[in-house]
Design a protein around this motif. Structure first.
Motif, PDB file in Angstrom:
ATOM      1  N   HIS A 120       0.876  -1.355  -0.083  1.00 38.61           N
ATOM      2  CA  HIS A 120       0.184   0.115  -0.025  1.00 38.61           C
ATOM      3  C   HIS A 120       1.040   1.270   0.013  1.00 38.61           C
ATOM      4  CE1 HIS A 120      -3.459  -2.360   0.749  1.00 38.61           C
ATOM      5  NE2 HIS A 120      -3.046  -2.978   1.646  1.00 38.61           N
ATOM      6  N   VAL A 121       1.894   1.283   0.723  1.00 41.36           N
ATOM      7  CA  VAL A 121       2.748   2.246   0.847  1.00 41.36           C
ATOM      8  C   VAL A 121       3.757   2.304  -0.615  1.00 41.36           C
ATOM      9  CG1 VAL A 121       4.987   3.277   1.985  1.00 41.36           C
ATOM     10  CG2 VAL A 121       3.193   2.005   3.133  1.00 41.36           C
ATOM     11  N   THR A 122       3.793   1.507  -1.266  1.00 47.21           N
ATOM     12  CA  THR A 122       4.576   1.621  -2.608  1.00 47.21           C
ATOM     13  C   THR A 122       3.617   1.955  -3.691  1.00 47.21           C
ATOM     14  OG1 THR A 122       4.501  -0.910  -2.508  1.00 47.21           O
ATOM     15  CG2 THR A 122       6.427  -0.166  -2.016  1.00 47.21           C
ATOM     16  N   ALA A 123       2.382   1.600  -3.278  1.00 40.16           N
ATOM     17  CA  ALA A 123       1.525   2.196  -4.295  1.00 40.16           C
ATOM     18  C   ALA A 123       1.123   3.376  -4.189  1.00 40.16           C
ATOM     19  CB  ALA A 123       0.079   1.317  -4.007  1.00 40.16           C
ATOM     20  N   ALA A 124       1.192   4.129  -3.082  1.00 36.81           N
ATOM     21  CA  ALA A 124       1.135   5.468  -2.968  1.00 36.81           C
ATOM     22  C   ALA A 124       2.114   6.362  -3.649  1.00 36.81           C
ATOM     23  CB  ALA A 124       0.897   5.573  -1.377  1.00 36.81           C
ATOM     24  N   MET A 125       3.374   5.789  -3.435  1.00 35.30           N
ATOM     25  CA  MET A 125       4.525   6.305  -4.116  1.00 35.30           C
ATOM     26  C   MET A 125       4.372   6.105  -5.597  1.00 35.30           C
ATOM     27  SD  MET A 125       7.652   4.555  -2.021  1.00 35.30           S
ATOM     28  CE  MET A 125       8.790   4.837  -3.219  1.00 35.30           C
ATOM     29  N   GLY A 126       3.863   5.278  -6.140  1.00 27.80           N
ATOM     30  CA  GLY A 126       3.508   5.078  -7.550  1.00 27.80           C
ATOM     31  C   GLY A 126       2.562   6.015  -8.092  1.00 27.80           C
ATOM     32  N   PHE A 127       1.536   6.406  -7.205  1.00 28.96           N
ATOM     33  CA  PHE A 127       0.502   7.296  -7.648  1.00 28.96           C
ATOM     34  C   PHE A 127       0.908   8.597  -7.502  1.00 28.96           C
ATOM     35  CE2 PHE A 127      -2.960   9.768  -5.441  1.00 28.96           C
ATOM     36  CZ  PHE A 127      -3.640  10.012  -6.707  1.00 28.96           C
ATOM     37  N   VAL A 128       1.446   9.102  -6.361  1.00 31.43           N
ATOM     38  CA  VAL A 128       1.894  10.175  -6.224  1.00 31.43           C
ATOM     39  C   VAL A 128       3.006  10.836  -7.108  1.00 31.43           C
ATOM     40  CG1 VAL A 128       1.120  10.633  -4.109  1.00 31.43           C
ATOM     41  CG2 VAL A 128       3.327  10.053  -4.330  1.00 31.43           C
ATOM     42  N   GLY A 129       3.978   9.923  -7.569  1.00 30.88           N
ATOM     43  CA  GLY A 129       5.049  10.435  -8.335  1.00 30.88           C
ATOM     44  C   GLY A 129       4.534  10.923  -9.812  1.00 30.88           C
TER      45      GLY A 129
ATOM     46  N   VAL B  32       3.809  -0.546 -18.919  1.00 34.30           N
ATOM     47  CA  VAL B  32       5.290  -0.869 -19.552  1.00 34.30           C
ATOM     48  C   VAL B  32       6.008  -1.339 -18.596  1.00 34.30           C
ATOM     49  CG1 VAL B  32       6.829   0.463 -20.443  1.00 34.30           C
ATOM     50  CG2 VAL B  32       4.763   0.984 -21.155  1.00 34.30           C
ATOM     51  N   LEU B  33       6.111  -1.025 -17.400  1.00 31.93           N
ATOM     52  CA  LEU B  33       6.969  -1.638 -16.381  1.00 31.93           C
ATOM     53  C   LEU B  33       6.615  -2.997 -16.130  1.00 31.93           C
ATOM     54  CD1 LEU B  33       7.508   1.490 -13.780  1.00 31.93           C
ATOM     55  CD2 LEU B  33       9.003   0.643 -15.634  1.00 31.93           C
ATOM     56  N   HIS B  34       5.272  -3.295 -16.186  1.00 33.04           N
ATOM     57  CA  HIS B  34       4.747  -4.757 -15.863  1.00 33.04           C
ATOM     58  C   HIS B  34       5.302  -5.498 -16.769  1.00 33.04           C
ATOM     59  CE1 HIS B  34       1.792  -7.377 -13.953  1.00 33.04           C
ATOM     60  NE2 HIS B  34       1.838  -7.871 -15.162  1.00 33.04           N
ATOM     61  N   LEU B  35       5.218  -5.245 -18.153  1.00 32.63           N
ATOM     62  CA  LEU B  35       5.941  -6.192 -19.238  1.00 32.63           C
ATOM     63  C   LEU B  35       7.184  -6.301 -19.233  1.00 32.63           C
ATOM     64  CD1 LEU B  35       3.390  -4.759 -22.158  1.00 32.63           C
ATOM     65  CD2 LEU B  35       3.266  -7.037 -20.914  1.00 32.63           C
ATOM     66  N   LEU B  36       8.007  -5.259 -18.823  1.00 33.17           N
ATOM     67  CA  LEU B  36       9.518  -5.385 -18.680  1.00 33.17           C
ATOM     68  C   LEU B  36       9.682  -6.307 -17.617  1.00 33.17           C
ATOM     69  CD1 LEU B  36      10.564  -1.609 -19.271  1.00 33.17           C
ATOM     70  CD2 LEU B  36      10.700  -3.526 -20.815  1.00 33.17           C
ATOM     71  N   GLN B  37       9.139  -6.163 -16.320  1.00 29.89           N
ATOM     72  CA  GLN B  37       9.410  -7.144 -15.352  1.00 29.89           C
ATOM     73  C   GLN B  37       8.930  -8.668 -15.570  1.00 29.89           C
ATOM     74  OE1 GLN B  37       7.078  -4.736 -12.442  1.00 29.89           O
ATOM     75  NE2 GLN B  37       8.541  -5.378 -10.945  1.00 29.89           N
ATOM     76  N   LEU B  38       8.054  -8.723 -16.423  1.00 33.22           N
ATOM     77  CA  LEU B  38       7.725 -10.067 -16.944  1.00 33.22           C
ATOM     78  C   LEU B  38       8.722 -10.710 -17.687  1.00 33.22           C
ATOM     79  CD1 LEU B  38       5.615 -12.454 -16.921  1.00 33.22           C
ATOM     80  CD2 LEU B  38       4.362 -11.329 -18.876  1.00 33.22           C
TER      81      LEU B  38
ATOM     82  N   LEU C 107       8.126  -1.169  -6.910  1.00 30.73           N
ATOM     83  CA  LEU C 107       8.053  -2.147  -5.718  1.00 30.73           C
ATOM     84  C   LEU C 107       6.730  -2.611  -5.432  1.00 30.73           C
ATOM     85  CD1 LEU C 107      10.097   0.355  -3.578  1.00 30.73           C
ATOM     86  CD2 LEU C 107      10.715  -1.654  -4.378  1.00 30.73           C
ATOM     87  N   VAL C 108       5.390  -2.183  -6.050  1.00 32.30           N
ATOM     88  CA  VAL C 108       4.297  -2.561  -5.965  1.00 32.30           C
ATOM     89  C   VAL C 108       4.200  -4.152  -6.545  1.00 32.30           C
ATOM     90  CG1 VAL C 108       1.943  -2.576  -6.454  1.00 32.30           C
ATOM     91  CG2 VAL C 108       2.896  -0.571  -6.101  1.00 32.30           C
ATOM     92  N   SER C 109       4.874  -4.212  -7.731  1.00 31.98           N
ATOM     93  CA  SER C 109       4.918  -5.534  -7.959  1.00 31.98           C
ATOM     94  C   SER C 109       5.566  -6.725  -7.254  1.00 31.98           C
ATOM     95  CB  SER C 109       5.240  -5.738  -9.484  1.00 31.98           C
ATOM     96  OG  SER C 109       4.332  -4.897 -10.444  1.00 31.98           O
ATOM     97  N   MET C 110       6.647  -6.086  -6.620  1.00 33.09           N
ATOM     98  CA  MET C 110       7.940  -6.756  -6.050  1.00 33.09           C
ATOM     99  C   MET C 110       7.098  -7.258  -4.685  1.00 33.09           C
ATOM    100  SD  MET C 110      10.598  -7.712  -7.729  1.00 33.09           S
ATOM    101  CE  MET C 110       8.996  -7.821  -9.086  1.00 33.09           C
ATOM    102  N   CYS C 111       6.387  -6.350  -4.018  1.00 31.66           N
ATOM    103  CA  CYS C 111       5.835  -6.471  -2.884  1.00 31.66           C
ATOM    104  C   CYS C 111       4.819  -7.660  -2.887  1.00 31.66           C
ATOM    105  CB  CYS C 111       5.229  -5.339  -2.003  1.00 31.66           C
ATOM    106  SG  CYS C 111       6.388  -4.026  -1.541  1.00 31.66           S
ATOM    107  N   LEU C 112       3.961  -7.404  -3.732  1.00 43.32           N
ATOM    108  CA  LEU C 112       2.994  -8.520  -3.991  1.00 43.32           C
ATOM    109  C   LEU C 112       3.314  -9.853  -4.281  1.00 43.32           C
ATOM    110  CD1 LEU C 112       0.112  -6.370  -5.472  1.00 43.32           C
ATOM    111  CD2 LEU C 112       0.229  -7.136  -3.295  1.00 43.32           C
ATOM    112  N   THR C 113       4.417  -9.744  -5.317  1.00 44.28           N
ATOM    113  CA  THR C 113       5.187 -11.032  -5.624  1.00 44.28           C
ATOM    114  C   THR C 113       5.831 -11.824  -4.327  1.00 44.28           C
ATOM    115  OG1 THR C 113       5.618 -10.358  -7.863  1.00 44.28           O
ATOM    116  CG2 THR C 113       7.048 -12.185  -7.009  1.00 44.28           C
TER     117      THR C 113
END
Length: 866
Positions: A610-619, A681-687, A767-773
């Protein structure tokens, strides 16, 4: 049954324009009910009720098979009890009863067909007998196919539930569909037989004989009845049924028996006729009320009654005679109130399934047939006076659409179509009538004239009281359709009226709460112009009565998204509950024995997301935001997504947070769109990176994960190609992507000037994807499994988009099944361990955050941040 009324003073009625040919039209605000036109070949009509019953029968068959398979203990217990009871019946007696009832069942269709063919209407009887034979053949074929399927292809558990060993030591088992029940019932139903008692008795005796002889199970009997009933209505909908409507001669004879003097009968529309009378008597407008039309509206009426507080009472299953009596009663009440409406000349029954109501004809035109210059203020005032008479006697019309307003040759307004009206109506329903009438007249004359004449006639208080009911869901479907088709430019009459009577207008937000815009001291130039006709009506009412209530009344009892949530829960249960009790390995036990250390790490990872999602939102928001509010908004998203599909609730919540922070709507949507675009885009790159790392592990190969990844990408490519190949779909996609180039890309260029904030946003998205993974990986380790982190990352990055795209709240059911399947294929986990890991993961990320999410949502609302 006939009621004849004489002529009294107080005005006459008027006709109504006929509906489109081939359409069922039931009196009321809902307009046409759907196709009921002649089938190619003449003399046949497709009844929507046949489709409703067909779907009901298919659902019943599926439910019976499901219960037979999953409720084996119950069905087996019932079958065992029945078998134990039938052992008391002597075997010779049971055999004799079976033979006699079988012969009776086979002779029954022959007797019914002969009786029909020897009747007066042989042509219609021949059509109906042919339909019955076709339905019987279809039912027999389906029964035979089900028998063959049960012999070799059906699961053993289902075959055991539908059948039982044959009595007397014979080899084999009984039939899944007993005897000839299905084809005989299909023939009786499709042939339209009026005889009910004898066929029901014969079928009941045949079923009892089958149970007593040990040749049928209760489930086989039920399945046979459902198959026969469903096949009959399938045939009736496919080929159409003979037109059951009475011929003109029957209508003429019925009217003559009611004391009238009809000469000629001419159809003017579906179930509508014009009847001429002898000796200078006035012509008649005859409306038929048949059981098929009433039943066709049953689902729609039941849904409205379940959903809306102001819906009519559930009279969907009333007989035609009851519907006729109701319409006549409301019409008489309206006449007694002094309202000009069509006078009833007679009512009569035409058999069991049809009734008619005859009105004295009045030459005139409906509101939608008048030219703009003919709709004067005097005519509008007269229309409001007729409604005022209804309101004074607490009579609700419920159908104040243009076709219900008839203007005679003298310019007097008559109200028609009282089929859905109510006597002693509640105040809420009466106010709905005013709101509907305001909109109906405003569609023709503009908001200013509609409101002005209403206030002049009714007074400002009743009109102001209807303001909270001025919402699309409270209006008739035909009115809502007209509002959608209405162009942004107001009609010429409205523009002229606005030039004559300039009025300050109020913003759209005034429809939901008492806002500063409702304050009479608010300057007109500070308010935005109305965006649609309803806003214009509100603005006119508030100009005359600034203190009028504007908070919308909650009319919905049940929202479609609530049903969606229930459906999502059912799907999730369907997919997961059977797996929770698998014999190989019980996931519940695995969850109960989970390692507390790994479980704690999974909890920390879920909370950090949730914290990393807030970072990804306000950024991705150039403006300065309160980071605490952003974090609470992400926590609140866990609560919101329970009542919305996966990725929709979070987007709406973030957009609302930006709007309440003072960011214009266009910029707010652009910021959220930038975040979504870069996140994709980042999701596809991580995948891609984790697929590569999975192939570098000892014994691993990226080819193991490629099928799931390639399948998803190929499916998306095929879908995009299909959409692009269809011109309407291509235009729809282009319209949806246009905001991307118009707003999102300029917003992205603005963010590039602030690399620090952009870095925060990108880091948060990663980091959102990494936290949930990590959370999913720790859940797998907690239940004693040791998959590689790269494999779990590929599973999550492949499965989460599916969950977000699923139409169920939180991706319930869909995402769970996908994650379980991917853990088995890509991470080489067995079914029990995969289910246990997914149960833990979804508990930590979907179920556990609900209560904190609700608290965060309420806290943000109190702070006016949402």
């Amino acid at each position: 049954m006939a009621i004849v009324t004489g002529r009294t003073d107080g005005g006459t009625g008027g006709g109504e324009t006929a509906g489109a040919p081939g359409q069922i039209r039931v009196h009321g605000p809902r307009g046409p009910r759907g196709p009921r036109g002649p089938v190619a070949g003449s003399g046949r009509i497709r009844q929507p009720v046949a489709l409703i019953r067909l779907l009901t029968g298919l659902f019943g068959i599926a439910l019976a098979l499901l219960l037979a398979d999953y409720a084996r203990a119950t069905t087996g217990g019932v079958a065992a009890d029945v078998a134990e009871a039938t052992e008391l019946v002597p075997r010779p007696l049971a055999g004799l009863a079976g033979g006699l009832t079988t012969a009776a069942v086979l002779l029954l269709p022959v007797g019914l067909a002969a009786r029909r063919l020897l009747g007066p209407d042989r042509r219609r009887a021949l059509q109906q007998v042919s339909d019955g034979l076709l339905a019987a053949v279809l039912a027999y074929g389906v029964s035979l196919a089900l028998d063959l399927w049960a012999d070799g292809l059906a699961p053993a558990s289902l075959t055991a539930a539908l059948t039982q060993p044959l009595p007397g030591g014979h080899l084999g088992h009984s039939e899944p569909v007993y005897g000839y029940l299905a084809p005989v019932l299909a023939f009786i139903t499709a042939s339209g037989s009026r005889e009910r008692r004898v066929p029901r008795a014969v079928l009941a005796l045949s079923g009892l004989a089958g149970l007593a002889g040990g040749y049928a199970t209760p489930t086989a009997l039920l399945l046979g009845l459902l198959l026969g009933w469903t096949a009959a209505h399938g045939v009736l909908y496919a080929v159409g049924s003979p037109d059951p409507r009475p011929r003109p001669a029957e209508i003429r004879r019925s009217l003559r028996e009611s004391g009238l003097r009809p000469t000629d009968v001419h159809p003017t529309g579906p179930d509508r006729y014009r009847v001429h009378q002898a000796d200078g008597h006035p012509d008649l407008d005859v409306q038929l009320l048949d059981r098929q039309a009433v039943t066709a509206a049953a689902v729609h009426r039941a849904w409205r009654r379940l959903r809306l507080r102001t819906a009519p009472h559930p009279r969907a299953l009333r007989s035609p005679r009851t519907g006729l009596e109701h319409e006549a009663l409301v019409s008489y009440a309206a006449i007694a109130a002094g309202v000009r409406t069509r006078r009833i000349a007679a009512t009569a029954g035409l058999g069991q399934d049809t009734a008619l109501i005859a009105y004295e004809h009045l030459a005139g035109r409906t509101l939608d047939e008048l030219a703009d210059e003919e709709i004067t203020d005097a005519l509008l005032t007269d229309a409001w006076r007729q409604l005022a008479l209804l309101q004074r006697r607490e009579i609700a019309h419920r159908a104040l659409v243009p076709s219900a307003l008839l203007v005679d040759d003298a310019g007097a307004v008559h109200l028609t179509d009282f089929a859905d009206g109510d006597i002693a109506a509640s105040e809420l329903v009466l106010r709905c009538d005013i709101a509907q009438f305001l909109t109906t007249l405003a569609l023709r004359t503009g908001a200013a004239r509609s409101v002005r004449t209403a206030v002049t006639t009714l007074g400002p208080d009743p009109v102001a009281a209807a303001l909270p009911l001025l919402q699309p869901i409270a209006l008739a479907p035909t009115t809502r359709h007209s509002l959608k088709r209405r162009t942004a430019a107001p009609p010429a009459t409205e523009r002229a009226a606005s030039r004559r009577n300039p009025a300050p207008v109020l913003p759209r937000q005034a429809t939901t709460a008492q806002s500063p815009a409702a304050d009479p001291t608010t300057p007109a130039e500070a308010a935005a112009p109305p965006t649609d006709l309803l806003d214009a009506i509100r603005a006119e009412v508030l100009r005359m009565r600034p203190q009028a209530p504007v908070r919308a009344v909650k009319l919905e009892r049940l929202r479609p998204r609530t049903l969606l949530a229930v459906a999502g829960g059912v799907v999730a249960g369907w997919l997961l509950i059977p797996q929770l009790f698998s014999a190989e390995q019980n996931p519940i036990a695995a969850v109960a024995d989970a390692d507390p250390v790994w479980l704690l790490l999974a909890l920390v990872a879920a909370a950090a997301s949730h914290v990393t999602a807030a970072m990804g939102f306000v950024g991705f928001v150039p403006e300065r935001l309160d980071f605490r509010n952003a974090v609470f908004a992400q926590v609140a998203g866990s609560f919101v997504k329970l009542v919305s599909p996966g990725g929709v609730g979070g987007v709406a919540l973030n957009t609302r947070l930006l709007q309440q922070s003072g960011i214009p709507t266009a910029q707010a949507l652009s910021s959220v769109g930038v975040g979504q675009l870069i996140g994709l885009v980042l999701h596809l790159l991580q995948l891609g990176a984790f697929v590569y790392l999975l192939g570098q592990e000892p014994g691993g190969s990226e080819l193991d994960a490629l099928p799931a990844v390639a399948g998803g990408l190929a499916g998306a490519a095929v879908l995009l190609a299909a959409v692009s190949a269809v011109p309407p779909a291509r235009r729809w996609l282009a319209a949806r992507l246009r905001p991307l180039t118009a707003e999102v890309l300029p917003r992205l260029l603005e963010l590039l000037r602030n690399p620090g904030r952009l870095t925060v946003g990108i880091t948060g998205q990663l980091l959102v994807s990494m936290c949930l993974t990590t959370c999913l990986y720790c859940c797998a380790r907690a239940v004693g499994r040791e998959p590689s982190f790269a494999a779990v990352a590929v599973v999550f990055l492949t499965g989460s988009p599916v969950g977000n795209a699923a139409p169920t709240p939180g991706g319930a059911g869909v995402m769970d099944g996908v994650l379980v399947g991917l853990l088995q294929s890509a991470a080489s986990m067995e079914e029990g361990g995969a289910v246990a890991a997914v149960v833990l993961y979804r508990s930590l990320t979907l179920i556990l955050p609900v209560l904190p999410g609700w608290a965060a949502f309420a806290w943000l609302q109190r702070r006016r941040a949402l």
